[in-house]
Structure formats: structure tokens, C-alpha cells
Motif scaffolding. Structure first.
Motif, PDB file in Angstrom:
ATOM      1  N   ASP A  84       0.798  -1.226   0.000  1.00 53.02           N
ATOM      2  CA  ASP A  84       0.000   0.000   0.000  1.00 53.02           C
ATOM      3  C   ASP A  84       0.834   1.281   0.000  1.00 53.02           C
ATOM      4  N   LYS A  85       2.120   1.184  -0.355  1.00 47.92           N
ATOM      5  CA  LYS A  85       2.947   2.381  -0.451  1.00 47.92           C
ATOM      6  C   LYS A  85       3.803   2.320  -1.717  1.00 47.92           C
ATOM      7  N   ALA A  86       3.977   3.493  -2.347  1.00 42.63           N
ATOM      8  CA  ALA A  86       4.706   3.565  -3.609  1.00 42.63           C
ATOM      9  C   ALA A  86       5.242   4.980  -3.808  1.00 42.63           C
ATOM     10  N   PRO A 108       1.560   6.804   0.678  1.00 41.02           N
ATOM     11  CA  PRO A 108       0.389   5.937   0.503  1.00 41.02           C
ATOM     12  C   PRO A 108       0.029   5.808  -0.978  1.00 41.02           C
ATOM     13  N   ALA A 109      -0.193   4.600  -1.420  1.00 35.62           N
ATOM     14  CA  ALA A 109      -0.454   4.335  -2.834  1.00 35.62           C
ATOM     15  C   ALA A 109      -1.951   4.346  -3.130  1.00 35.62           C
ATOM     16  N   LEU A 149      -6.165  -3.031  -9.130  1.00 38.03           N
ATOM     17  CA  LEU A 149      -4.937  -2.987  -9.908  1.00 38.03           C
ATOM     18  C   LEU A 149      -4.022  -1.953  -9.265  1.00 38.03           C
ATOM     19  N   GLY A 150      -2.962  -2.430  -8.618  1.00 43.11           N
ATOM     20  CA  GLY A 150      -2.062  -1.542  -7.911  1.00 43.11           C
ATOM     21  C   GLY A 150      -1.045  -2.357  -7.134  1.00 43.11           C
ATOM     22  N   PRO A 151      -0.283  -1.721  -6.245  1.00 41.36           N
ATOM     23  CA  PRO A 151      -0.348  -0.304  -5.835  1.00 41.36           C
ATOM     24  C   PRO A 151       0.252   0.625  -6.883  1.00 41.36           C
ATOM     25  N   LEU A 152      -0.264   1.875  -6.909  1.00 39.84           N
ATOM     26  CA  LEU A 152       0.183   2.868  -7.877  1.00 39.84           C
ATOM     27  C   LEU A 152       0.509   4.176  -7.166  1.00 39.84           C
ATOM     28  N   PRO A 153       1.655   4.779  -7.467  1.00 40.74           N
ATOM     29  CA  PRO A 153       1.941   6.111  -6.923  1.00 40.74           C
ATOM     30  C   PRO A 153       0.937   7.127  -7.462  1.00 40.74           C
ATOM     31  N   ASP A 154       0.717   8.173  -6.733  1.00 48.69           N
ATOM     32  CA  ASP A 154      -0.155   9.268  -7.150  1.00 48.69           C
ATOM     33  C   ASP A 154       0.195   9.710  -8.560  1.00 48.69           C
ATOM     34  N   GLY A 155      -0.807   9.799  -9.463  1.00 48.51           N
ATOM     35  CA  GLY A 155      -0.547  10.224 -10.834  1.00 48.51           C
ATOM     36  C   GLY A 155      -1.575   9.692 -11.802  1.00 48.51           C
ATOM     37  N   CYS A 156      -1.366   9.957 -13.085  1.00 47.62           N
ATOM     38  CA  CYS A 156      -2.283   9.528 -14.137  1.00 47.62           C
ATOM     39  C   CYS A 156      -1.612   8.465 -15.005  1.00 47.62           C
ATOM     40  N   TYR A 157      -2.418   7.513 -15.475  1.00 43.31           N
ATOM     41  CA  TYR A 157      -1.890   6.367 -16.202  1.00 43.31           C
ATOM     42  C   TYR A 157      -2.841   5.956 -17.326  1.00 43.31           C
ATOM     43  N   VAL A 175      -5.016   8.289 -10.148  1.00 41.50           N
ATOM     44  CA  VAL A 175      -5.196   7.827  -8.774  1.00 41.50           C
ATOM     45  C   VAL A 175      -4.611   8.852  -7.820  1.00 41.50           C
ATOM     46  N   ASP A 176      -5.215   8.939  -6.641  1.00 41.45           N
ATOM     47  CA  ASP A 176      -4.732   9.810  -5.575  1.00 41.45           C
ATOM     48  C   ASP A 176      -4.146   8.962  -4.458  1.00 41.45           C
ATOM     49  N   GLU A 177      -3.340   9.585  -3.619  1.00 39.83           N
ATOM     50  CA  GLU A 177      -2.708   8.870  -2.514  1.00 39.83           C
ATOM     51  C   GLU A 177      -3.748   8.202  -1.623  1.00 39.83           C
ATOM     52  N   GLY A 178      -3.568   6.917  -1.403  1.00 39.78           N
ATOM     53  CA  GLY A 178      -4.413   6.178  -0.484  1.00 39.78           C
ATOM     54  C   GLY A 178      -5.853   6.000  -0.916  1.00 39.78           C
TER      55      GLY A 178
END
Length: 240
Positions: A84-86, A108-109, A149-157, A175-178
Motif C-alpha cells: 500500500d505504499k509507492a 500511501p499508494a 490494480l495496484g499499488p500505484l503512486p499518485d498520478g495519471c496512467y 489515482v490519488d494517494e491512499g
């Protein structure tokens, strides 16, 4: 005699310059990146490069990592530290050199919550989804249960989804943090696959297979809510 010696010297110099021009520049097209995660789970920790997911490395017992053959130029590290962290770390890589990044403190991912739908409501099974440019993917998706589908750092994909018998689909999301971002993805059947009918493919959980091979909302009133009737294969509210 002097002219001859001068001519030979210049010719030798010219040959030498030509040889230099043909040197292999491959080592200068990539560099090495080193760093350390301040928090990590060795079972899942992974560091890669966005846009080059094949360039990846795990971490050692102290959280250190070394990425080889990172393409020279602007880059961004894609870091999975725990479930849950990235983190994402921008940097510039000099060809043929090593870059030491400051200690990476994961945040937090976020994640995508992927729900598959199909045009015409045929069943979909064994679908695959991947987050473009990253090592994050999932297999054996279907239209019954949404998948994280994750964990993913804050950002757009970008997200690519494919399944047997359906046209591959690409969608975008952030996605936003947490937090978890819901993505509803509609898959369109390939022409030949759609013509085979639901007798072979089946229908999703909210539809029923009609005799003409199409998935419909209802075949009988028992397929509708208590206040509805089945009319023309659709559930409609009864008139008081």
C-alpha cells in the motif's frame, strides 16, 4: 622526401579520425541509477522506469537498489515499496554515468478498481489488464467481480485491457494517494465472436440468453423486480 612524409602523416591522421567516428556509442546511451528505500517489504518491493518496465530491480536487505541500462535523458522511477505504499521519482540520467538518488520515502499508494462490461452483454473471461509503462498488471479478469490494480503512486496512467473474442481497449485514469479509482471498461466483441451468439459465450449476470443468440434483460417477468414486468425483453415498471 618531406612531401611524401607529410602526405603519409596526414593520411594516417585521416584514417584515425575515421576510426573514431565509427566507435560504438552504445555504452553512452544508458546509465546506472542507485538509491535506497526508507520503507519496504522485500516480498513486493520493486523499482522500474516508467515507459521501460523491463528495466527493473529488487531491493536488498537494507532497501538499496541498482538499476542498470536506464535510457539516457529525463526519466521517472516507478517504485513499489509495500502493498500500500509507492513513489515516483523524476531524474535525469547521463549516458555512461551513475546517478545516486536521495533516499526514497514511499507515500500511501492508490489503485484502480476495474469493472468490465461488454457491449451486448456477452460474458467475458480470461481478460488481462496492464498499467501502461509499468510492471503492474492483472490476469484472469471477468465481468463478475471487479479487480484491484495496484499499488500505484499518485498520478495519471493509461490502462490496456484485452480478452479473447474482444477488441483490445485503452482507457485513461488517475489515482490519488491512499484512494481507489473506479474504472468501468466496456469491451466490444470482435465481429466473428459476436455472431456466434450467447449460446456459446453466455451472458453477464444481469442478462439472459434469448433464442436469437442475443443477451437480453429478461425472458420472463420472473427475471424482473417485483414491481416490473418483462415487455419486449426489457423490465418495465407496471402501471398502477
Amino acid at each position: 622526401m618531406r612531401r611524401q612524409c607529410l602526405f603519409l602523416t596526414l593520411s594516417s591522421l585521416g584514417l584515425g579520425l575515421g576510426a573514431c567516428g565509427s566507435l560504438d556509442n552504445e555504452p553512452f546511451r544508458a546509465g546506472t541509477v542507485r538509491g535506497r528505500l526508507t520503507e519496504f517489504d522485500p516480498a513486493v518491493a520493486l523499482v522500474s522506469v516508467i515507459g521501460a518496465p523491463g528495466v527493473r530491480a529488487s531491493v536488498d536487505a537494507q532497501g538499496r537498489f541498482t538499476l542498470e541500462d536506464v535510457p539516457a535523458g529525463p526519466a521517472e522511477l516507478f517504485v513499489v515499496a509495500t502493498e500500500d505504499k509507492a513513489a515516483r521519482v523524476p531524474l535525469t540520467v547521463q549516458g555512461g554515468q551513475s546517478v545516486d538518488v536521495p533516499d526514497v520515502a514511499p507515500r500511501p499508494a492508490g489503485s484502480f478498481f476495474v469493472k468490465l462490461h461488454t457491449q451486448g452483454s456477452p460474458r467475458v473471461t480470461d481478460a488481462k489488464a496492464s498499467v501502461d509503462g509499468t510492471p503492474i498488471d492483472a490476469t484472469q479478469l471477468d465481468d463478475r467481480a471487479p479487480r484491484r490494480l495496484g499499488p500505484l503512486p499518485d498520478g495519471c496512467y493509461g490502462l490496456s485491457v484485452s480478452a479473447p473474442g474482444f477488441i483490445s481497449t485503452a482507457v485513461q485514469g488517475c489515482v490519488d494517494e491512499g484512494k481507489q479509482t473506479a474504472l468501468n471498461v466496456e469491451l466490444v466483441p470482435e465481429e466473428g465472436f459476436a455472431e456466434e451468439g450467447c449460446a456459446r459465450t453466455g451472458c453477464d449476470d444481469d442478462s439472459h440468453c434469448a433464442l436469437d443468440g442475443h443477451c437480453v434483460e429478461c425472458l420472463d417477468t420472473i427475471h424482473c423486480e417485483s414491481s416490473e414486468v418483462c415487455n419486449g425483453f426489457r423490465c418495465e415498471e407496471t402501471i398502477p
